[in-house]
Design a protein around this motif. Structure first.
Motif, mmCIF file in Angstrom:
data_model
loop_
_atom_site.group_PDB
_atom_site.id
_atom_site.type_symbol
_atom_site.label_atom_id
_atom_site.label_comp_id
_atom_site.label_asym_id
_atom_site.label_seq_id
_atom_site.Cartn_x
_atom_site.Cartn_y
_atom_site.Cartn_z
ATOM 1 N N ALA A 168 0.831 -1.200 0.000
ATOM 2 C CA ALA A 168 0.000 0.000 0.000
ATOM 3 C C ALA A 168 0.868 1.254 0.000
ATOM 4 O O ALA A 168 1.841 1.349 0.734
ATOM 5 N N GLY A 169 0.511 2.200 -0.850
ATOM 6 C CA GLY A 169 1.273 3.429 -0.938
ATOM 7 C C GLY A 169 2.314 3.390 -2.026
ATOM 8 O O GLY A 169 2.818 4.415 -2.462
ATOM 9 N N ARG A 170 2.663 2.180 -2.492
ATOM 10 C CA ARG A 170 3.647 2.060 -3.570
ATOM 11 C C ARG A 170 3.010 1.472 -4.830
ATOM 12 O O ARG A 170 3.335 1.856 -5.933
ATOM 13 N N ILE A 171 2.103 0.510 -4.652
ATOM 14 C CA ILE A 171 1.376 -0.033 -5.787
ATOM 15 C C ILE A 171 -0.111 0.141 -5.533
ATOM 16 O O ILE A 171 -0.613 -0.203 -4.464
ATOM 17 N N ILE A 172 -0.810 0.687 -6.526
ATOM 18 C CA ILE A 172 -2.243 0.931 -6.408
ATOM 19 C C ILE A 172 -2.963 -0.080 -7.309
ATOM 20 O O ILE A 172 -2.619 -0.242 -8.471
ATOM 21 N N PHE A 173 -3.957 -0.780 -6.756
ATOM 22 C CA PHE A 173 -4.712 -1.770 -7.506
ATOM 23 C C PHE A 173 -6.090 -1.219 -7.862
ATOM 24 O O PHE A 173 -6.694 -0.500 -7.092
ATOM 25 N N TYR A 174 -6.574 -1.596 -9.030
ATOM 26 C CA TYR A 174 -7.947 -1.288 -9.374
ATOM 27 C C TYR A 174 -8.427 -2.273 -10.420
ATOM 28 O O TYR A 174 -7.650 -3.067 -10.951
#
Length: 239
Positions: free
Chosen positions: A233-239
């Motif tokens: 979290a904070g480095r890779i964003i998932f969607y």
């Protein structure tokens, strides 16, 4: 003199999983321990596919496949062969509307999704219909990979049959993958570019790892459940 024509075909690796180019200029080089990968899953065509989720092996500092966490599965069983009435389910302080005694999986799913603390993609329901078959409720999405609270149930509204009721059980406990304790249970990043499988079988293969950017979870070549996404979290964003 006879000449032999050799034809080689080159392709472009699928990077539809990459949500944006943000962060790719800072991909660190990592060493893959190829003994931890599975050919049919990770390198079926002779190269490690980009987008493979990676975890760091604590003992060696090398990287292997991320051991994704386990989604919790709870069973719901209508007992006593009721012939009418309704039942309810309660999860984390929220109680569903009345569910028919002979509900289908779709009806149980709709009742759970209507709760304010369960999103549309946070549970899946299979099995049924009641009362003959149990339902399997899988917690996924933002509730995936965690040891969620146990549901409770009320069969007070059921009628007929022999002492009708509803029982809840935990089929699969959610949380960290119980088979992984070597460090790969923590998501470190994703293999950014394809890496050829070495002909020599040497375990020291170097690749670039994306550890800062955006990822389209649904398009990853090897599925990663929502549970591990908080590890970066904070480095890779998932969607």
């Amino acid at each position: 003199m006879e000449l032999t024509l050799r034809t080689e075909t080159w392709g472009t690796d699928d990077k539809s999983w990459l949500g944006s180019r943000h962060g790719i200029g800072e991909c660190p080089s990592v060493t893959l321990d190829i003994s931890t990968f599975t050919q049919a899953v990770h390198y079926p065509d002779g190269y490690f596919k980009s987008g493979i989720a990676l975890g760091k092996i604590t003992a060696t500092g090398k990287y292997g496949p991320y051991a994704s966490q386990t989604n919790e599965v709870q069973s719901v069983t209508v007992t006593g062969t009721p012939t009418g009435g309704t039942f309810t389910l309660t999860w984390s302080g929220q109680t569903t509307a009345a569910i028919p005694y002979n509900a289908t999986a779709a009806q149980v799913l709709a009742a759970l999704q209507a709760l304010s603390n369960i999103g549309d993609n946070d549970v899946a329901v299979t099995g049924g219909p009641a009362p003959g078959s149990a339902f399997a409720v899988t917690f996924k999405g933002v509730l995936g990979g965690t040891d969620v609270a146990a549901m409770t149930a009320s069969g007070a509204g059921l009628t007929g049959g022999s002492s009708p009721n509803v029982t809840i059980g935990t089929t699969t406990a959610g949380g960290a993958n119980p088979a992984a304790s070597d460090g790969t249970q923590t998501l470190a990043g994703f293999l950014y570019a394809p890496v050829p499988y070495p002909a020599s079988g040497d375990v020291d293969v170097v690749g670039a790892m994306l550890d800062h950017g955006k990822v389209v979870n649904a398009k990853l070549p090897v599925p990663v459940d929502a549970a591990g996404q908080t590890d970066v979290a904070g480095r890779i964003i998932f969607y």
